[in-house]
Motif scaffolding. Structure first.
Motif, short mmCIF file in Angstrom:
data_model
loop_
_atom_site.label_atom_id
_atom_site.label_comp_id
_atom_site.label_asym_id
_atom_site.label_seq_id
_atom_site.Cartn_x
_atom_site.Cartn_y
_atom_site.Cartn_z
N MET A 1 0.85 -1.17 0.00
CA MET A 1 0.00 0.00 0.00
C MET A 1 0.90 1.24 0.00
O MET A 1 1.86 1.32 0.75
N THR A 11 -3.59 1.09 -3.30
CA THR A 11 -2.96 -0.21 -3.45
C THR A 11 -3.58 -0.95 -4.62
O THR A 11 -4.74 -0.72 -4.98
N VAL A 13 -5.11 -4.23 -6.26
CA VAL A 13 -5.85 -5.39 -5.75
C VAL A 13 -6.38 -6.22 -6.91
O VAL A 13 -6.53 -5.73 -8.03
N GLU A 111 -3.74 -7.55 -1.64
CA GLU A 111 -2.89 -6.59 -2.34
C GLU A 111 -1.98 -7.30 -3.34
O GLU A 111 -1.56 -8.44 -3.12
#
Length: 135
Positions: A1, A11, A13, A111
């Protein structure tokens, strides 16, 4: 992040079911599809500035992020271009790191590593996000 400011976190994803996440996104949280995290960060910084100056076009930072990132005032077009999609996206939280971690957990997102884009490519994204200022 990545902490862009103390109240802005981004971040990368992986989204498995975009449709199920859309109702869970709020004014301070947005998930966008974009080629470069730098473009998302720049657009998000412009969003913060627009709300400080009362020059925002959308009611929420999340909505404003979409139109800034897409370079259009039409939210429907912005969603089509840069809205959440299945696959790789960027989670943007207009809030503290704790809030961002809370959102990751609530949305059950993992993440992914963030890699930088080529400088020339990033410049075109910056221009698009700034274009909304003159519209």
């Amino acid at each position: 992040m990545r902490e862009i400011t103390e109240n802005l976190h981004i971040t990368k994803v992986h989204v498995k079911n975009a449709e199920s996440l859309i109702p869970k996104l709020g004014g301070d949280v947005q998930i966008v599809s974009a080629e470069c995290w730098e473009a998302v960060a720049f657009a998000a910084l412009v969003v913060l500035r627009s709300f400080e100056r009362n020059t925002n076009h959308a009611r929420t930072p999340g909505g404003e992020l979409l139109i800034r990132l897409a370079g259009t005032l039409q939210i429907k077009d912005a969603i089509a271009r840069n809205g959440i999609k299945n696959g790789e996206n960027y989670l943007v939280v207009f809030g503290t790191r704790e809030r961002a971690l809370e959102v990751l957990s609530e949305l059950n997102l993992n993440e992914l590593p963030m890699t930088d884009c080529e400088r020339e490519k990033v410049k075109t994204f910056f221009e698009k996000a700034a274009l909304i200022e003159v519209l």
